[in-house]
Design a protein around this motif. Structure first.
Motif, short mmCIF file in Angstrom:
data_model
loop_
_atom_site.label_atom_id
_atom_site.label_comp_id
_atom_site.label_asym_id
_atom_site.label_seq_id
_atom_site.Cartn_x
_atom_site.Cartn_y
_atom_site.Cartn_z
N ASP A 59 0.85 -1.20 0.00
CA ASP A 59 0.00 0.00 0.00
C ASP A 59 0.88 1.23 0.00
O ASP A 59 1.43 1.63 1.02
N ILE A 92 -0.63 6.21 2.86
CA ILE A 92 -0.83 4.84 3.32
C ILE A 92 -1.96 4.82 4.34
O ILE A 92 -2.00 5.63 5.27
N LYS A 93 -2.87 3.88 4.17
CA LYS A 93 -4.05 3.81 5.04
C LYS A 93 -3.83 2.78 6.15
O LYS A 93 -2.99 1.90 6.05
N ASN A 94 -4.62 2.93 7.21
CA ASN A 94 -4.57 1.99 8.35
C ASN A 94 -3.13 1.79 8.81
O ASN A 94 -2.62 0.67 8.88
N ILE A 95 -2.48 2.91 9.15
CA ILE A 95 -1.05 2.93 9.46
C ILE A 95 -0.66 1.90 10.51
O ILE A 95 0.32 1.17 10.36
N LYS A 125 -1.64 -0.91 11.24
CA LYS A 125 -1.61 -2.30 10.80
C LYS A 125 -0.80 -2.47 9.52
O LYS A 125 -0.75 -3.57 8.96
N SER A 126 -0.14 -1.40 9.08
CA SER A 126 0.66 -1.49 7.85
C SER A 126 1.98 -2.20 8.13
O SER A 126 2.52 -2.14 9.24
N LYS A 127 2.49 -2.88 7.13
CA LYS A 127 3.73 -3.65 7.28
C LYS A 127 4.90 -2.74 7.66
O LYS A 127 5.76 -3.12 8.46
N GLN A 128 4.92 -1.54 7.06
CA GLN A 128 6.04 -0.63 7.33
C GLN A 128 6.08 -0.20 8.79
O GLN A 128 7.13 -0.17 9.44
N TYR A 129 4.90 0.12 9.33
CA TYR A 129 4.82 0.59 10.72
C TYR A 129 5.14 -0.55 11.70
O TYR A 129 5.89 -0.36 12.66
N TYR A 147 -1.55 -10.43 10.61
CA TYR A 147 -1.62 -9.35 9.63
C TYR A 147 -1.84 -9.87 8.21
O TYR A 147 -2.00 -9.09 7.27
#
Length: 520
Positions: free
Chosen positions: A154, A381-384, A386-390, A458
């Protein structure tokens, strides 16, 4: 010692000798696929022109000593690069950061990116997207969007047109004259630029063999196709149940495309010579595709604990965080060990440099996490949370926090990280590894720690859940004689540890959202 081919190998040998068809081999873990391919080469007339495509340079070097002299062993990158050198007038200079350099030259940063860190992250994300664009032979925004969706990346819709325009600028750079300065080239370019040449510029082979086909991408397949003579044969070997490198550009559809090529026979290689029969039974609980040959040793599958771990054992786990805890626990007991993944250690060191002061405090970590949240939000990026990067960034900060409890000051922590991570199996040491890093490895005794972490909570899409099953399959099939599950550990390593730490830091996300609105 003479070896007797299995019924599956015999079928492959017969198809190779008695037909002129392509052969796609679906090979289970430990099935002797390399020995099978070398045996096929032994049946090949010296008059045939043969190419063996190895997945990386170290494998190519090892294979070159095992195959007949008339067989060319090469990585696809080397093959592409040598083709470029023969058929272009350009002088090249290897710049692994070529895309980064050209992005800084050609990209106009969005106004919401205020500081250097935000711009650097944006540029790095563009570089990753450009790599996937080339590896998947994309043509325009719609293709790129589909690829990013397939890889569950994303980036925000605003980055896609920027990436396509940057790719156009890179293509214009690549088509320049380069009369004075050499042309910059990166590793993906070795395939991407050579793929732009017509097939007639490539050396063509009667037989092309390609191992680890499940980890290939569309660009690699295109280079392979151009290397096969008109009536030549492709012998591909892979395991669709071990496709775990999608985050690096691998595409499981590529091996399926090899199976669907005209005049192709698909044959199994289903006997596992690596694992004991009980371990095979365990792997078949994930994917029921492996068989044990007659007379195979039984092996053992049991529940154990970290207290059982000794020198030369392998410990694998879904995530890095438990491995860090185990490393510290083992070293306190004078058990030498190392974690596979020098690149992960390097990324920790880079984050460490950003921390203010000489120590790692909760306030430092909170500040970096808040900055990361704002940074990712600014990219669309949405839903930070739960994002892989965060999540990845939070894990690394948590790792640094854990290490800081045993080492004093940033300098000592930096030295500890350097010792902690490596890339080679060492004698008389316990090797700790994520499942991704364990691919291709094997050991007499393997400890699978915290299997409940699979599937990742996730993982949402069908592709992600399948990839998690593949991870489980790879993990179980590393053991030769003994597979030991470690379901409980004597140190803090809970499934919800990251969430607990977030709550402890008490980050005010509502206030962060207000800050982001003001920036916009």
């Amino acid at each position: 010692m003479l070896y007797t081919p299995s019924k599956y190998q015999q079928a492959i040998f017969e198809a190779y000798k008695k037909t002129n068809k392509n052969i796609a081999i679906e090979a289970c873990p430990g099935s002797g696929k390399t020995q099978t391919l070398i045996s096929l080469l032994g049946m090949t007339p010296k008059t045939k022109k043969v190419l063996f495509c190895a997945f990386n340079k170290s494998i190519a070097t090892e294979l070159a000593m095992k195959v007949p002299e008339f067989v060319k062993v090469s990585t696809l990158h080397s093959l592409g690069y040598k083709t470029l050198l023969r058929h272009t007038n350009h002088k090249f200079i290897l710049k692994d950061n070529k895309t980064f350099i050209l992005a800084q030259k050609y990209v106009k940063y969005p106004d919401v990116l205020k500081n250097y860190g935000e711009k650097m992250f944006y540029t790095m994300m563009l570089c990753k997207v450009i790599d996937l664009y080339r590896m998947n032979k994309c043509k325009g925004e719609e293709d790129l969007k589909n690829v990013l969706d397939a890889y569950s990346i994303d980036t925000g819709a605003d980055l896609i047109p920027v990436a396509v325009k940057l790719m156009e600028s890179i293509d214009r750079y690549n088509s320049g004259s380069f009369k004075k300065d050499p042309q910059m080239i990166d590793f993906t370019d070795m395939l991407y630029l050579s793929d732009k040449l017509n097939a007639e510029y490539f050396d063509n082979y009667n037989i092309v063999m390609f191992d680890e086909s499940q980890d290939a991408n569309r660009l690699q397949l295109s280079i392979i196709e151009k290397s096969i003579k008109k009536n030549g044969r492709l012998i591909s070997v892979g395991d669709s149940k071990q496709c775990i490198y999608s985050f690096m550009g691998a595409n499981s559809d590529v091996f399926e495309a090899m199976k669907r090529r005209p005049k192709t026979i698909v044959l199994p290689l289903s006997f596992c010579y690596r694992c004991g029969t009980k371990i095979v039974d365990e792997a078949n609980k994930v994917f029921n595709v492996i068989e044990s040959p007659r007379g195979q040793h039984e092996g053992e599958v049991r529940i154990g604990s970290v207290w059982d771990i000794r020198k030369n054992d392998y410990v694998i786990c879904r995530n890095n965080l438990p491995l860090i805890n185990l490393y510290l626990w083992l070293t306190k007991r004078s058990i030498p060990c190392q974690i596979m993944g020098k690149d992960y250690g390097t990324s920790l060191s880079q984050i460490l440099k950003k921390i203010d002061g000489s120590k790692i405090e909760d306030e430092n970590i909170k500040k970096l996490l808040e900055e990361k949240y704002v940074e990712l939000t600014s990219k669309g990026i949405k839903n930070i949370r739960k994002s892989k990067q965060y999540i990845s960034y939070l894990e690394k900060l948590s790792v640094l926090k854990i290490i800081s409890a045993d080492y004093i000051g940033k300098s000592e922590i930096s030295s500890a990280i350097e010792l902690m991570f490596g890339d080679g199996a060492k004698k008389d040491m316990v090797i700790l590894s994520t499942i991704h890093k364990s691919k291709g490895l094997e050991a007499d005794r393997v400890f699978f720690m915290l299997r409940k972490e699979i599937p990742s909570k996730y993982a949402m899409t069908k592709e992600e859940l399948f990839s998690e099953k593949c991870l489980n399959y790879v993990a179980v099939s590393r053991a030769k004689n003994e597979l030991v599950y470690i379901d409980e550990v004597p140190f803090e390593c809970k499934e919800n540890e990251l969430e607990n730490y977030l709550s402890y830091l008490n980050i005010d996300y509502k206030n962060l959202e207000k800050t982001i609105l003001k920036l916009k």
